[in-house]
Structures are given as C-alpha cells and as structure tokens.
Design a protein around this motif. Structure first.
Motif, PDB file in Angstrom:
ATOM      1  N   UNK A  46      41.479  50.302  38.625  1.00  0.00           N
ATOM      2  CA  UNK A  46      42.107  51.179  37.625  1.00  0.00           C
ATOM      3  C   UNK A  46      42.523  52.509  38.247  1.00  0.00           C
ATOM      4  N   UNK A  47      41.682  53.040  39.131  1.00  0.00           N
ATOM      5  CA  UNK A  47      41.988  54.325  39.763  1.00  0.00           C
ATOM      6  C   UNK A  47      43.105  54.168  40.787  1.00  0.00           C
ATOM      7  N   UNK A  48      43.129  53.028  41.479  1.00  0.00           N
ATOM      8  CA  UNK A  48      44.240  52.756  42.404  1.00  0.00           C
ATOM      9  C   UNK A  48      45.557  52.783  41.637  1.00  0.00           C
ATOM     10  N   UNK A  49      45.593  52.093  40.488  1.00  0.00           N
ATOM     11  CA  UNK A  49      46.806  52.033  39.669  1.00  0.00           C
ATOM     12  C   UNK A  49      47.183  53.422  39.171  1.00  0.00           C
ATOM     13  N   UNK A  50      46.184  54.194  38.731  1.00  0.00           N
ATOM     14  CA  UNK A  50      46.473  55.531  38.199  1.00  0.00           C
ATOM     15  C   UNK A  50      47.088  56.412  39.273  1.00  0.00           C
ATOM     16  N   UNK A  51      46.500  56.386  40.472  1.00  0.00           N
ATOM     17  CA  UNK A  51      47.017  57.237  41.541  1.00  0.00           C
ATOM     18  C   UNK A  51      48.400  56.785  42.011  1.00  0.00           C
ATOM     19  N   UNK A  52      48.639  55.485  41.933  1.00  0.00           N
ATOM     20  CA  UNK A  52      49.949  54.972  42.339  1.00  0.00           C
ATOM     21  C   UNK A  52      51.004  55.218  41.267  1.00  0.00           C
ATOM     22  N   UNK A  53      50.558  55.595  40.057  1.00  0.00           N
ATOM     23  CA  UNK A  53      51.484  55.868  38.970  1.00  0.00           C
ATOM     24  C   UNK A  53      52.098  54.619  38.369  1.00  0.00           C
ATOM     25  N   UNK A  54      51.316  53.515  38.387  1.00  0.00           N
ATOM     26  CA  UNK A  54      51.802  52.249  37.829  1.00  0.00           C
ATOM     27  C   UNK A  54      50.689  51.627  36.996  1.00  0.00           C
ATOM     28  N   UNK A  55      50.995  50.526  36.323  1.00  0.00           N
ATOM     29  CA  UNK A  55      50.007  49.850  35.498  1.00  0.00           C
ATOM     30  C   UNK A  55      49.161  48.871  36.292  1.00  0.00           C
ATOM     31  N   UNK A  56      47.995  48.522  35.741  1.00  0.00           N
ATOM     32  CA  UNK A  56      47.108  47.557  36.396  1.00  0.00           C
ATOM     33  C   UNK A  56      47.799  46.225  36.649  1.00  0.00           C
ATOM     34  N   UNK A  57      48.629  45.805  35.688  1.00  0.00           N
ATOM     35  CA  UNK A  57      49.293  44.507  35.823  1.00  0.00           C
ATOM     36  C   UNK A  57      50.180  44.468  37.058  1.00  0.00           C
ATOM     37  N   UNK A  58      50.821  45.591  37.375  1.00  0.00           N
ATOM     38  CA  UNK A  58      51.666  45.652  38.561  1.00  0.00           C
ATOM     39  C   UNK A  58      50.834  45.513  39.832  1.00  0.00           C
ATOM     40  N   UNK A  59      49.655  46.141  39.838  1.00  0.00           N
ATOM     41  CA  UNK A  59      48.767  46.000  40.992  1.00  0.00           C
ATOM     42  C   UNK A  59      48.418  44.533  41.210  1.00  0.00           C
ATOM     43  N   UNK A  60      48.039  43.845  40.135  1.00  0.00           N
ATOM     44  CA  UNK A  60      47.606  42.450  40.261  1.00  0.00           C
ATOM     45  C   UNK A  60      48.763  41.504  40.542  1.00  0.00           C
ATOM     46  N   UNK A  61      49.990  41.908  40.219  1.00  0.00           N
ATOM     47  CA  UNK A  61      51.134  41.080  40.602  1.00  0.00           C
ATOM     48  C   UNK A  61      51.308  41.065  42.117  1.00  0.00           C
TER      49      UNK A  61
END
Length: 206
Positions: A46-61
């Motif tokens: 969740x923190x990775x996604x927040x810092x990257x400025x994107x949603x969790x779903x994008x990270x998991x894609x």
C-alpha cells in the motif's frame, strides 16, 4: 481503407498506453527501492503504491506478488549501479578517485535496497541478477586492483567490504537515533579509512 485508417488511429493510442505502463512500472520500482532502503523488503505494498502515486491494482498488474517486486528492485539497483561503476572507471586516471566516485554514486542509486539480499529475503538465483551482479563485481574488482597497484588502497580491502559497507551506511538510522547527518559524511569517513597507509590490520573473518 476503413480498416487501414482504424488501425492507424489505434497504433498511436497503443504506443501511448505502452509508454504509460512503462512509466508506471518505473515509478513503482523507484518507490519500492526507497522503501526497501528505509525499512526492508517487507515494506507495505500500500505504501509503495502511495509513494508511486498510483493505485494498488496497478502495482499488482505489474508485479503479481512481493517476490516479483523484490526481483525487479534488485535488477534495477544492480543495473543502475553497474552503469555508474562503468562511468566511474572511464573518468580520469586516479584510481582512488574512480573508487570514490563509484561509492558516492552507489549511495545515490540506493544500493542500501540490496540489503534484501543480505538479510536473506531474496534468493539471487535469477539468471539476469547473476549476470548483472557478475558485471558489477567485475567492475568494482577492477577499481580495487588499480587502486592497490597504485599504492592508494590498503591491501586487505576486498569487494565485500565495499558493497556491504556502502549498503549499510546508506540505510537510514532508526527513529530513536536523534543525530541526523548526511550519509555522505560517513561514506567520506569510510573512504578515508580505505587509503594507505593503513593504521591497523583488519580482523580475520569469523
């Protein structure tokens, strides 16, 4: 003709999507690299996604699980640090200056994120990682050999001393430590300790 025109319209859109996907992937890896440096490989996604400025779903894609993300970070750090080592070797003729440039560049590239390998959180058996690691190690070994041959580097320093020390010195101190100083201060102290003449003998391993 209509099919050709429709295909032509879709092509720029497809390229734009690919560029966006690549940009998102790079942002995720950069954010994860920062977090791994700060808190280790168990940093919340969740923190990775927040810092990257994107949603969790994008990270998991891009990265189906934590192991895939860790692998991407390790590859990125090794590739970028190897590039900086190559550049350091190519600049100037003073062997110790090349080593100094590399140490400071490795800090800039967040080589502290490589502690995921040092703390056993990652199995470095991936062929690409092994190739990148071999390239980096070879470049640093060349730096050390040149500096030793020039009489500038103490003879008892080896590759592991450089990589481990820089990785550890570039990780943030725990919150309970009140002194806040740039890691470059400690890297400079470390570099000064590498120079000859050595005023001590390094303890044997074990």
């Amino acid at each position: 003709m209509d099919v050709v025109a429709a295909t032509a319209r879709r092509a720029p859109r497809a390229r734009a999507l690919r560029v966006d996907a690549l940009r998102n992937r790079e942002r995720i890896v950069a954010a994860a690299r920062d977090l791994f440096t700060e808190v280790g490989s168990q940093a919340p996604i969740d923190e990775v996604a927040r810092r990257a400025g994107i949603g969790n779903a994008t990270v998991y894609r891009h990265f189906p699980d934590r192991d895939a993300l860790v692998l991407a970070v390790v590859r990125s750090v090794l590739k970028r640090t190897g590039d900086r080592a190559e550049a350091a070797l190519a600049q100037g003729h003073d062997p110790f200056d090349a080593l100094t440039r590399f140490v400071l560049a490795a800090a800039d590239e967040q080589i502290g994120a490589m502690c995921v390998m040092l703390d056993g959180a990652y199995d470095p058996g991936d062929p690409e990682v092994k190739a990148l690691e071999g390239r980096l190690n070879g470049l640093v070994e060349t730096m050390l050999a040149r500096a030793k041959h020039a009489g500038m580097l103490r003879a008892d320093v080896d590759l592991a001393d450089i990589i481990v020390a820089v990785a550890q010195l570039t990780r943030p101190l725990p919150d309970l430590v009140t002194v806040r100083r740039s890691s470059r201060r400690y890297l400079q102290l470390f570099l000064d300790g590498l120079r000859t003449p050595a005023h001590s003998t390094l303890p044997a391993e074990g």
